[in-house]
Structures are given as C-alpha cells and as structure tokens.
Design a protein around this motif. Structure first.
Motif, PDB file in Angstrom:
ATOM      1  N   ASP A 393       0.817  -1.211   0.000  1.00 43.36           N
ATOM      2  CA  ASP A 393       0.000   0.000   0.000  1.00 43.36           C
ATOM      3  C   ASP A 393       0.853   1.265   0.000  1.00 43.36           C
ATOM      4  N   TYR A 394       2.150   1.138  -0.332  1.00 43.91           N
ATOM      5  CA  TYR A 394       3.116   2.228  -0.486  1.00 43.91           C
ATOM      6  C   TYR A 394       3.018   3.256   0.645  1.00 43.91           C
ATOM      7  N   ASP A 395       2.979   2.760   1.863  1.00 44.30           N
ATOM      8  CA  ASP A 395       2.894   3.614   3.043  1.00 44.30           C
ATOM      9  C   ASP A 395       4.295   4.059   3.445  1.00 44.30           C
ATOM     10  N   GLY A 396       4.725   5.204   2.899  1.00 53.52           N
ATOM     11  CA  GLY A 396       6.032   5.745   3.226  1.00 53.52           C
ATOM     12  C   GLY A 396       7.163   5.248   2.357  1.00 53.52           C
ATOM     13  N   GLU A 397       6.916   4.229   1.547  1.00 50.16           N
ATOM     14  CA  GLU A 397       7.971   3.702   0.679  1.00 50.16           C
ATOM     15  C   GLU A 397       7.357   3.205  -0.621  1.00 50.16           C
ATOM     16  N   MET A 398       8.050   3.480  -1.728  1.00 52.12           N
ATOM     17  CA  MET A 398       7.570   3.056  -3.035  1.00 52.12           C
ATOM     18  C   MET A 398       7.355   1.547  -3.070  1.00 52.12           C
ATOM     19  N   ALA A 399       6.306   1.134  -3.798  1.00 51.70           N
ATOM     20  CA  ALA A 399       6.031  -0.288  -3.973  1.00 51.70           C
ATOM     21  C   ALA A 399       5.694  -0.556  -5.433  1.00 51.70           C
ATOM     22  N   VAL A 400       6.230  -1.631  -5.978  1.00 49.95           N
ATOM     23  CA  VAL A 400       5.844  -2.095  -7.312  1.00 49.95           C
ATOM     24  C   VAL A 400       4.686  -3.065  -7.131  1.00 49.95           C
ATOM     25  N   VAL A 401       3.548  -2.711  -7.692  1.00 52.13           N
ATOM     26  CA  VAL A 401       2.312  -3.440  -7.425  1.00 52.13           C
ATOM     27  C   VAL A 401       1.747  -3.986  -8.730  1.00 52.13           C
ATOM     28  N   PHE A 402       1.251  -5.221  -8.656  1.00 49.60           N
ATOM     29  CA  PHE A 402       0.532  -5.856  -9.763  1.00 49.60           C
ATOM     30  C   PHE A 402      -0.904  -6.115  -9.330  1.00 49.60           C
ATOM     31  N   PRO A 403      -1.886  -5.845 -10.190  1.00 51.94           N
ATOM     32  CA  PRO A 403      -1.808  -5.174 -11.478  1.00 51.94           C
ATOM     33  C   PRO A 403      -1.469  -3.688 -11.333  1.00 51.94           C
ATOM     34  N   TYR A 422     -16.903 -20.722 -20.627  1.00 55.51           N
ATOM     35  CA  TYR A 422     -15.698 -19.922 -20.445  1.00 55.51           C
ATOM     36  C   TYR A 422     -16.031 -18.432 -20.521  1.00 55.51           C
ATOM     37  N   LEU A 423     -15.307 -17.670 -19.699  1.00 54.44           N
ATOM     38  CA  LEU A 423     -15.296 -16.219 -19.776  1.00 54.44           C
ATOM     39  C   LEU A 423     -14.018 -15.832 -20.503  1.00 54.44           C
ATOM     40  N   TYR A 424     -14.130 -15.011 -21.540  1.00 60.47           N
ATOM     41  CA  TYR A 424     -12.972 -14.642 -22.359  1.00 60.47           C
ATOM     42  C   TYR A 424     -12.570 -13.206 -22.005  1.00 60.47           C
ATOM     43  N   ILE A 425     -11.356 -13.060 -21.460  1.00 64.03           N
ATOM     44  CA  ILE A 425     -10.902 -11.802 -20.875  1.00 64.03           C
ATOM     45  C   ILE A 425      -9.719 -11.254 -21.669  1.00 64.03           C
ATOM     46  N   PRO A 426      -9.768  -9.982 -22.098  1.00 66.58           N
ATOM     47  CA  PRO A 426      -8.579  -9.344 -22.659  1.00 66.58           C
ATOM     48  C   PRO A 426      -7.663  -8.895 -21.524  1.00 66.58           C
ATOM     49  N   GLU A 427      -6.747  -9.778 -21.146  1.00 65.61           N
ATOM     50  CA  GLU A 427      -5.957  -9.605 -19.926  1.00 65.61           C
ATOM     51  C   GLU A 427      -4.702  -8.773 -20.179  1.00 65.61           C
ATOM     52  N   LEU A 428      -4.316  -7.969 -19.176  1.00 64.39           N
ATOM     53  CA  LEU A 428      -3.080  -7.195 -19.192  1.00 64.39           C
ATOM     54  C   LEU A 428      -2.283  -7.563 -17.939  1.00 64.39           C
ATOM     55  N   ASP A 429      -1.156  -8.218 -18.127  1.00 63.69           N
ATOM     56  CA  ASP A 429      -0.311  -8.685 -17.028  1.00 63.69           C
ATOM     57  C   ASP A 429       0.831  -7.693 -16.868  1.00 63.69           C
ATOM     58  N   MET A 430       0.638  -6.747 -15.940  1.00 62.26           N
ATOM     59  CA  MET A 430       1.570  -5.624 -15.869  1.00 62.26           C
ATOM     60  C   MET A 430       1.492  -4.975 -14.487  1.00 62.26           C
ATOM     61  N   GLY A 431       2.633  -4.590 -13.956  1.00 59.05           N
ATOM     62  CA  GLY A 431       2.684  -3.862 -12.692  1.00 59.05           C
ATOM     63  C   GLY A 431       3.202  -2.464 -12.895  1.00 59.05           C
ATOM     64  N   MET A 432       3.281  -1.705 -11.800  1.00 58.14           N
ATOM     65  CA  MET A 432       3.800  -0.346 -11.873  1.00 58.14           C
ATOM     66  C   MET A 432       4.159   0.125 -10.473  1.00 58.14           C
ATOM     67  N   PRO A 433       4.950   1.201 -10.380  1.00 62.73           N
ATOM     68  CA  PRO A 433       5.310   1.718  -9.060  1.00 62.73           C
ATOM     69  C   PRO A 433       4.240   2.653  -8.522  1.00 62.73           C
ATOM     70  N   PHE A 434       3.968   2.558  -7.247  1.00 60.77           N
ATOM     71  CA  PHE A 434       3.112   3.505  -6.541  1.00 60.77           C
ATOM     72  C   PHE A 434       3.957   4.162  -5.455  1.00 60.77           C
ATOM     73  N   ASP A 435       3.726   5.445  -5.232  1.00 59.01           N
ATOM     74  CA  ASP A 435       4.491   6.167  -4.238  1.00 59.01           C
ATOM     75  C   ASP A 435       3.590   7.204  -3.590  1.00 59.01           C
ATOM     76  N   GLU A 436       4.000   7.718  -2.430  1.00 58.24           N
ATOM     77  CA  GLU A 436       3.239   8.772  -1.778  1.00 58.24           C
ATOM     78  C   GLU A 436       3.211  10.011  -2.672  1.00 58.24           C
ATOM     79  N   ILE A 437       2.114  10.708  -2.649  1.00 59.33           N
ATOM     80  CA  ILE A 437       2.009  11.966  -3.376  1.00 59.33           C
ATOM     81  C   ILE A 437       1.445  13.019  -2.448  1.00 59.33           C
ATOM     82  N   SER A 438       1.769  14.300  -2.728  1.00 61.67           N
ATOM     83  CA  SER A 438       1.176  15.353  -1.914  1.00 61.67           C
ATOM     84  C   SER A 438      -0.258  15.589  -2.325  1.00 61.67           C
TER      85      SER A 438
END
Length: 723
Positions: A393-403, A422-438
């Motif tokens: 939850d990037y509480d005070g420190e950057m975290a790389v989170v998926f999705p 079947y359920l057919y899903i256009p899936e995106l397998d990707m993470g990104m950094p989250f950080d504190e913001i003002s």
C-alpha cells in the motif's frame, strides 16, 4: 408509398417512389420495446443493446460463421470516419441499420449490409472540453428504446436522437458544467428509463448514477455512490451508513466513486447493478486519514431500477488505493456452483481477480486471480474481504504493485459463452510503481495531471527498473472456466492493450489486437483459425448480426484513448482514419493501401542546457504525455511531437499558451505554464525528434535491437519511471 410486412420478423420494408418512378427499398424498424430487449435471443440477427442482451454476455447465437467456415471470412465493407482519434464504440444493429459513435460523440447510421451512410448527428461538443476528459474524446456507444437512440456526451449531456431521421428529440444536462465531469460510457435502458453515469474522479468529483425518462428526459432518480459533507445532510440511509466508513474531510477532495462504464439490468430479479470507480485522491491516507472501507468505492451495488433505492452491495477492494475500479463489464449468468444452480455476476475488474457474486444477496462465492496479483494474497471467504500483502500500500515507501493502475482488465469488453462455460478476458499482465504523493486541491483541479503515480530518481527508480525487467508487461486473450474458477487457456499477444471480445455459437471467439489484426480463435482451445490485417489497432469488442441471411462480424478500428497514447510505442503502419469494418463469408472488399506520411526533418537543436531539457521532459510528462505519449512517442491518434511540420514549431508557444488550436481540441496551458516552461518543453521535443532521426538513420542489427526493445516494453517502463 407502400408498406410491406415481412413475416417472422419485426421489420417493415418502406418503398419510396422517387421522382423518376424508381422505388428504393429501405429497412424501417419497429420500436425497440422492453419485450424485444427481454427476448433478444429471438432476434439473433440484431444487436440491440451494448452487450447484445441484458445479461451482457456478448455471445451471439449465430453460427453461419463457425470454426469450419471461418477460413472463408473476408471483408464485406468498411466505413471510414473523418479523424484519427480513438474509436471505442460498440455498434448497435437494429433491423438492418447499424448505429455507432465516434470521436467528439459524432453519431452515425449506416446500412448494415453495405456500410452506406444514412445519416450523421453532431452534438457539437466544445473542443475545450478535452482538458477535463481523462482519456480522450472517445465514446463507447448508444442505447436504444422505442424509436430513439440515447447518447451521453463528453460535456455531460444525455441526448435522445430520432432513430430514423438522426435529429435531436431532447437533451438534458446530467452533470454540473462547472465541475470536471465527463461521459464516455454507453447509456443503458430498461423499463422506459435511461441510466447514465459519468467520469471525472481524477479531477475530484463525487460519483453518482442517474435515471431519466426515455420519453421526456425528466430526471427520475439519482443515487450517489459516496457520501457528501455530513453537515449538508445525507440523501438517503445508504449514504448515512456509508459515511461511517470515511474519515477526515473527504468531501473536500470530491471522493471519486464515479460510475463511468458498467451498468447492468437483471431482467430476472428486476435489479440494476452498477460498478463503482476509484477514490479521489487515489491514496487512501489522504482522502480518509483515519482509515475505513470508504463505501461504496470499488463496489458492485444493486439498486431498485424504478426508484434508485439501495438493495445490497459487495465491495471488492475495501479502502482501495491503487485505482482499482469496479467499473469494468459485469456479466450475468446462471451456473452450477458447488452442486447448486446459482444466479451470479461474473466480474473481472482491474484488481486482478475473477469475482463470482450471488445476484440475489451480493454474497461473494469465489475470488481467484486471473493475472499476476501482488496487492492481496487471497480472499477470506468467511468475511469476503481480501487479505492485503504487507508493504503493497506504499505507506512511506515506493512499492511495485501488480496489477498496475491500468488493471488486469480495463474497459475492453469480455465475453461469456454458455456453450463452453468460459469467460474470455482481454488480460493485461503488468505492474507499476506507486508512491506517496502530496494532496492536490482536487476540488479545484481544472485538468488531469500525471501526479498519481511516480517514483523518485536514484535508488528507487533503479529498484523499480530491476523489478519491471524481471516481469515485463504481457498481454493475453484468456479463457476462464467459470464453474471451475481457473484458467482454461491463454493466447499471448506481442503487445499490450488489446481489444475486446466476442463469443459465438460457431465455437469461435473474435478479438482485435493493438498491432492491427482481427483474430478468430477456436473457443475451446484458443487456436488461431483466421486473421485479417486491419491496418490499425482494434480496441473495442466486435459484434455479430445478420442481414439478408448472411452473418456479419463487425468491429470499430482505430487506436486512441489514454492507454495507447501513453504507452510510448510507435506503430509501424502509421495511423489511418478510424473505420468500422464488417466481415462475411466470401467477402471480397479490400482496404485502400496506406502509406505512412513522410516525416519532416526536425528544426536545429536549441541552445538549451541539459538541465533545461530535463526540466522540459518533466513538464512534458506531467502535462503533455497523457495525449502525446510517453517520451514524446505518439500513437498517431493525436500529433506525434517528433514529426511536427515547421509551422507548428514556429507557433509552439502560441499553441500552448494562447490556445491557438483550442477549437481543435488542443487545450491552452497559460494557467500552469509560462514562457520559460514552454521553451524547455519545446527544447525537449526537438531533442526527441533528433534522437528519433538518428535512430532511423542507423542500420543493421543495433537499430533493429533497439526497435525490438521498445516494442517489448522498454518505453512503457520509462513512462512509469518519469520524474
């Protein structure tokens, strides 16, 4: 004039006798009644609502095009629009006529058998509205009821259009024009009411959904998704209960919770389901510093369709803090679950889990990940709550989170096949950094800045880069076995951000891709059986319909919107105009050849210092990249800044500060930038143009390797590493 009834179908043939005595046959529809929509399967030749039927399964019973005949599928016709902006519409087909929307909410009716234009309607959305539209001047479609179509516009209007003439019947403003609301989603209609939500949480709005009379445009009810200022009182008991889950002065930031996409009517239980969006600000410690679940963010909420009264809810991500909206498509199905027949909502939203929710009670039956997920380990089935992973939850420190904030599945429609389960899903397998913001002043934010997610330079960026290189962004067409709650198969795609999905009784699944292909795959195995070069990205979901005994597969073609423009990847075929393409067996039409425009030489490099160019890059990433692309690499839907003609360089400051191109959709930035800022941005753009020119002048394996690295996701990574 002679009217002829065609037996067995709700269609009239209207013969108009022209001056020369010739008779022209044109299809004339009967009204789209509640009975027709409730019994959509009796009219498989039509596609009368956004998801074809009220269950929004996007499954066509037509099977003339099937796994054995699909190899003979060819282009039947195409309709070319007049611009390059994003095309995300799901067309409607009603009794031989196709209706769809384009950029700036322009609406078209064409003959579904040959693509000939019947009429067009322009609501004349002010181009200056682009500054408060999160994700481009796009629209996802229409609703039909009676003899009218219903359109939600980027500037917040709901418009009724006569289906025969294309003329406006009534228009009502559904949002406060002084706030940064917008509408990009398709309305839904049931029981004589038109249901519409809106977007804008990025700008500090408060979410709600409204119901209007299809006949008069009169507001019948409104349900807010999050509570307002308690001192002003609560609209209903549900808002009072929700307020107990918030802390601080959340209303000062707006709070978010917009209903910008999925709204589904359950004809069996007579309930309306809405998917609620993310919080504003994204960081939960800013908007609700004392904690709390922040209802009804990231929730599925059931309402009484007649009154808007709250019935039940299930919150998928309590106190969400990663932009994990629950606005993605909801599909209704009747399945066997653990030995019992259950009426369920099947939901695969941004958060990365497939949720099975009991439609009667809102009880969670199952939640299993369909993509890489790091923010939660699992769901506690006794409480129905996720078990969050410490540190994500990037509480005070950057975290790389998926999705990532783009989600494991975004707005692109998925499909459910009752034949395969079947359920057919256009899936995106990707993470990104989250950080504190003002905390920005969300209530007075006049434009969307890229301030939500970022990393600092140095060690933080290096650690993120290492993490991303260990798990590069990937994308698949994914088949999910609903009753077994597990992946059945995955078809990998070469690039991220691919199109929506259609399933058919021909044992086929259709999907378009970001690299310009239309695919048909075998529904049980995922084997690719057919593909077609569309010359452009395909983002929305295809549809299927029938005219004169022939089955068609149709789809909107044309990249744009926030995800393609932000990926920072050049497209090798350029960007031809957006089109509607329709395919049929034996189709023999062909697209015109497209030649990429000649790239002009950049002007000479400026005398800007490295520090000034770096400052220009930071400003570009904050104010410009949302439309013009990360690293100034555009997708072609708006100008690629590396290939500007000399006249645009000569007028660069007038465009950015004085609004020279405001009426074309390019906003002015004189409220946040000055001449020095613009000079630095311009210097950065010119530098990027020279870097691109030098790359293109190189030859051999090194240039090829760098191009391949960019396509593999290196430019996506650099977008998330921007300062």
């Amino acid at each position: 004039m002679v009217l002829i009834f065609r037996a067995g179908a709700p269609v009239l043939l209207l013969f108009l006798v022209l001056a020369g005595g010739a008779a022209v046959a044109a299809p004339v529809s009967l009204p789209v009644s509640g009975e027709r929509l409730l019994a959509a399967d009796r009219e498989p030749q039509n596609w009368m609502s956004y998801g074809r039927d009220y269950a929004e399964q996007r499954f066509s019973p037509l099977q003339q095009v099937n796994q054995y005949t699909v190899e003979n599928l060819g282009l039947a016709w195409y309709f070319e629009s007049d611009n390059h902006l994003g095309l995300e519409t799901t067309p409607l087909v009603i009794d031989g006529v196709m209706y769809f929307t384009g950029a700036w909410n322009k609406t078209f009716a064409v003959n579904a058998g040959n693509g000939e234009l019947l009429w067009r309607f322009d609501p004349e959305v002010p181009r200056s509205k682009s500054i408060t539209a999160c994700c481009g001047a796009i629209n996802r479609g229409l609703a039909a009821w009676g003899e009218r179509l219903f359109l939600g516009t980027l500037d917040g209007r709901l418009i009724a259009i006569d289906r025969v003439s294309g003329e406006e019947v009534w228009s009502t403003q559904t949002t406060d024009p002084e706030q940064a609301y917008s509408i990009t989603g398709a309305p839904r209609v049931a029981k004589g009411l038109v249901f519409i939500g809106n977007g804008g949480s990025e700008f500090g709005t408060r979410g709600y959904v409204s119901a209007y009379s299809a006949e008069t445009g009169e507001l019948r009810w409104r349900f807010y998704t999050i509570p307002g200022n308690p001192e002003e009182g609560f609209e209903n008991d549900a808002m009072e209960r929700a307020a107990a889950t918030w802390n601080g002065e959340w209303w000062r930031y707006g709070g978010g919770g917009t209903v910008w996409d999925s709204i589904v009517y359950d004809q069996e239980l007579d309930q309306l389901y809405i998917g609620v969006g993310n919080g504003a600000p994204h960081n939960r410690r800013i908007r609700s510093p004392g904690g709390g679940d922040n209802l009804f963010l990231s929730s599925v909420v059931a309402l009484d369709p007649d009154t808007g009264e709250y019935l039940w809810h299930y919150q998928e991500v309590p106190a969400e803090t990663w932009d994990y909206t629950a606005t993605q498509q909801m599909t209704l199905a009747d399945i066997e679950w653990q030995g019992q027949q259950r009426k369920v909502i099947v939901h695969a939203p941004k958060a990365g889990f497939v949720y099975l929710i009991d439609r009667n009670t809102g009880k969670l039956l199952s939640a299993e990940p369909y993509t890489t997920v790091t923010w939660a380990s699992h769901y506690d089935m006794d409480t129905g709550r996720p078990v969050e992973v410490e540190g994500q939850d990037y509480d005070g420190e950057m975290a790389v989170v998926f999705p990532s904030a783009m989600g494991g599945h975004n707005w692109q429609p998925m499909a459910y096949s009752p034949a395969t389960g079947y359920l057919y899903i256009p899936e995106l397998d990707m993470g990104m950094p989250f950080d504190e913001i003002s905390p920005p002043d969300y209530k007075h934010l006049k434009r969307h800045f890229n301030t939500g997610y970022h990393t600092d330079s140095g060690d933080t960026g290096q650690r993120f880069s290492q993490a991303m290189m260990a798990h590069l962004p990937k994308s698949h067409l994914l088949a999910w076995d609903v009753e077994q709650a597990k992946i059945a198969w995955k078809l990998p795609h070469p690039h991220i951000h691919n199109g929506g999905v259609l399933a058919t009784a021909g044992n086929l699944v259709f999907q378009g891709t970001s690299d310009g292909r239309m695919l048909a795959v075998q529904a049980e195995s995922g084997e690719v059986l057919w593909q077609f070069d569309t010359q452009n990205s395909v983002l929305p979901g295809p549809i299927s319909y029938e005219v004169d005994g022939e089955q068609y597969i149709a789809v909107a073609v044309g990249r744009g919107g926030v995800l393609t423009s932000n990926t920072g990847r050049a497209y090798p075929t350029g960007n031809p105009n957006n089109r509607i393409m329709a395919f049929k067996l034996g189709g023999a039409a062909s697209l015109p050849p497209f030649e990429r425009p000649e790239r002009p030489l950049p002007p000479p490099r400026t005398d800007a210092s490295d520090e000034e160019i770096l400052a220009g890059r930071a400003l570009f990433d904050r104010f410009c990249a949302r439309c013009h692309g990360a690293n100034a690499v555009g997708d072609g839907s708006v100008p690629d800044m590396r290939y500007l003609e000399p006249v645009w360089h000569e007028n660069f400051e007038a465009i950015v500060l004085e609004g020279l191109m405001e009426q074309a959709g390019m906003p002015r930035f004189d409220d946040v930038l000055d001449s020095g800022d613009v000079r630095n941005i311009h210097a950065y753009v010119i530098e990027r143009a020279h870097e691109d020119l030098e790359l293109r002048q190189e030859s051999g394996w090194w240039a090829t390797l760098k191009d391949a690295a960019a396509d593999a996701g290196a430019r996506v990574v650099s977008w998330f590493l921007r300062p």
